[in-house]
Design an enzyme around this catalytic site. Structure first.
Site, short mmCIF file in Angstrom:
data_model
loop_
_atom_site.label_atom_id
_atom_site.label_comp_id
_atom_site.label_asym_id
_atom_site.label_seq_id
_atom_site.Cartn_x
_atom_site.Cartn_y
_atom_site.Cartn_z
N LYS A 177 0.84 -1.20 0.00
CA LYS A 177 0.00 0.00 0.00
C LYS A 177 0.87 1.25 0.00
CE LYS A 177 -1.87 2.78 2.96
NZ LYS A 177 -1.84 4.01 2.14
N CYS A 286 13.21 11.97 6.24
CA CYS A 286 13.41 11.57 7.63
C CYS A 286 14.85 11.83 8.07
CB CYS A 286 12.99 10.13 7.86
SG CYS A 286 13.58 9.03 6.62
#
Ligand code: ADP
Length: 492
Positions: A177, A286
């Site tokens: 996903k 990140c």
């Protein structure tokens, strides 16, 4: 005018709509009027179909020799190379990073595909002596089973590649996903696997929203492993849910990455590196440099250089060539702007930026905040935007203590020309990655990627370490002595 893309799920080798026919819109953060397409808002029913398909495909894929599985990954690399230019354009349109950086995102997947394909002829186990005669002992890697892979939008091909490629090489089958903010890139990536000849059912794509589709994957009893990259809040929820199900889970979460600049550093190099590390992809990485810790005596000069570097950056529509693109969506835009206001309310001083840019898209000017102290929220919490918090120090020990004084531990950096300083930082910075004389970004695919503390739960992506996530160790004892031999007993 681009035609509206009607995206589909890919289940058991067939492109199909969600069972409910529900869809969500995908638009460009460069200009939200630019609607790219509509994608299936999948529910548990779709996830169920994908899991069944992955389960059915598993025995055959597991039985396919790893070097054969690897051949498909090489084909994937070649197809990505063929399509790199068009994928770059589409990525910039869909999630807003600059064309240069989008090209790098796809290159990372190409590199990863070639690297992981090489593992197909290694996938090493060990042989080791048994304590008993006429007996062999060895280990081998085996696939885990059906894996659920949930990815974010900020590296919409690279991060899926870190998961999908080693997962497949190891012989697992997948329910994937992608993020709802970058569904087209997810679809494009899966199209490439399909074209490369991956057997049906081995990789299934289920588009949808995190709270529904993502949750259906996390909680599906027949999915044995979840690999997730995203926010720490979501990661903590997923970890708890997987814990309750005794499901294997690998998490790659937030960062609050510090860059230390010593007074002996090459300050021009540091300024250039920090501007790139803090403001590339609008700080939505990140590993973004979000804290600058600079030695008192170097601070004035470094900030002058850094402001000059920052002023060179063109912020705007990246499809038109800007260096620094938009924030991904209005929710995140508000969060970034709020953090800048909170920092100022807590006493920080704005050196540049600090505001949303008037335009169709969601742009924030690169922002540098001086006078930050280590306990302020801007020094502790992940912003995920083009915002750099500046602090100063007198000694390296002090700098390392500030750098380590956060919950996260992903990346870190030090600029110094003193070898002792460099090695002390390498040893003492609590982070999964430390760069010396380079900013906190720039991972290469053959080295492990991941962090300590609340950045994750101890796993690493990329490199051969990725196989530790996606395989189980099988230990094998082969006794050809023809008699019953008893470990711990016969020789004692
Ligand atoms: P980001 O801030 O990077 O968007 P998120 O954690 O919100 O981070 O999203 C990362 C991925 O996790 C996306 O694919 C998103 O759809 C998915 N996701 C979000 N919430 C959940 C959830 N509760 N359960 C499972 N997946 C989720």
């Amino acid at each position: 005018m681009n035609a509206l893309i009607e995206g589909l799920n890919y289940i058991n080798g067939t492109w199909q709509d969600a069972v409910s026919n529900a869809r969500f819109d995908d638009s460009s953060p460069n200009n939200p009027q630019d609607v790219i397409g509509r994608f299936p808002a999948s529910t548990l029913e779709d996830v169920d179909l994908a899991v069944k398909s992955a389960q059915e495909a598993f025995p055959q894929w597991k039985a396919t020799p790893a070097p054969e599985r690897a051949k498909i990954l090489i084909k994937v690399a070649q197809l990505l190379e063929r399509d790199k230019a068009s994928l770059t354009q589409e990525m910039t349109r869909e999630m807003g990073k600059s064309l240069v950086e989008a090209g790098g995102d796809i290159q990372e997947a190409i590199d990863m595909a070639y690297f992981v394909a090489g593992e197909g002829r290694r996938l090493y186990g060990q042989t080791t002596p048994s304590e008993l005669p006429n007996k062999w002992a060895m280990t081998m890697r085996q696939p885990v089973g059906v894996c659920g892979l949930i990815t974010p939008w900020n590296f919409p091909i690279a991060v899926p590649s870190w998961k999908i490629l080693p997962c497949l090489l190891a012989g697992n089958t997948i329910v994937f996903k992608p993020a709802e903010d970058a569904p087209l890139m997810g679809q494009r990536f899966v199209e490439i696997f399909a074209e490369a000849g991956l057997p049906k059912g081995v990789l299934n794509l289920v588009q949808g929203i995190g709270e529904t589709t993502g949750q259906a994957i996390v909680n599906h009893p027949d999915i044995r492993l979840i690999s997730f990259t995203g926010s720490s809040e979501t990661g903590a929820t997923i970890a708890a849910q997987c814990g309750a199900q005794l499901k294997r889970v690998a998490l790659e979460l937030g960062g609050k990455n510090a860059c230390i600049v010593m007074d002996d550093a090459d300050l021009e190099l540091a300024a250039e590196g920090i501007a790139w590390g803090a403001f590339g992809t609008s700080g939505q990485r990140c590993t973004a440099t979000s804290r600058l810790l600079v030695h008192h005596s170097a601070k004035a000069r470094l900030l002058d250089l850094l402001l000059a570097e920052t002023a060179k950056l063109v912020v705007g529509n990246t499809l038109e060539g800007a260096d620094i693109g938009p924030i991904i969506n209005p929710t995140q835009l508000k969060r970034v702007v709020d953090y800048i206001a909170i920092a100022q309310a807590e006493g920080a001083t704005l050196l540049c930026g600090g505001h949303q840019i008037e335009s169709d898209g969601y742009f924030v000017a690169p922002t540098i905040l001086d006078g930050v102290t280590p306990t302020m929220r801007i020094a502790q919490e992940e912003v995920f935007g083009p915002v750099l918090a500046v602090m100063s120090f007198d000694t390296l020990e002090e700098a390392i203590a500030i750098a380590n004084g956060v919950d996260y531990g992903l990346s870190s950096a030090i600029f110094t020309n003193n070898m002792s300083h460099a090695f002390q930082a390498v040893e003492e910075l609590e982070a999964g990655i430390t760069y010396v004389n380079a900013p906190s970004i720039g991972a290469e695919v053959h080295l492990p990627f991941g962090g300590v503390k609340k950045t994750g739960n101890g796993h690493r992506e990329a490199a051969s370490q990725a196989l530790d996530v996606f395989t189980e160790w099988k230990t094998v004892y082969i006794d050809y002595s023809g008699r019953l031999q008893k470990a711990q007993l016969d020789n004692n």
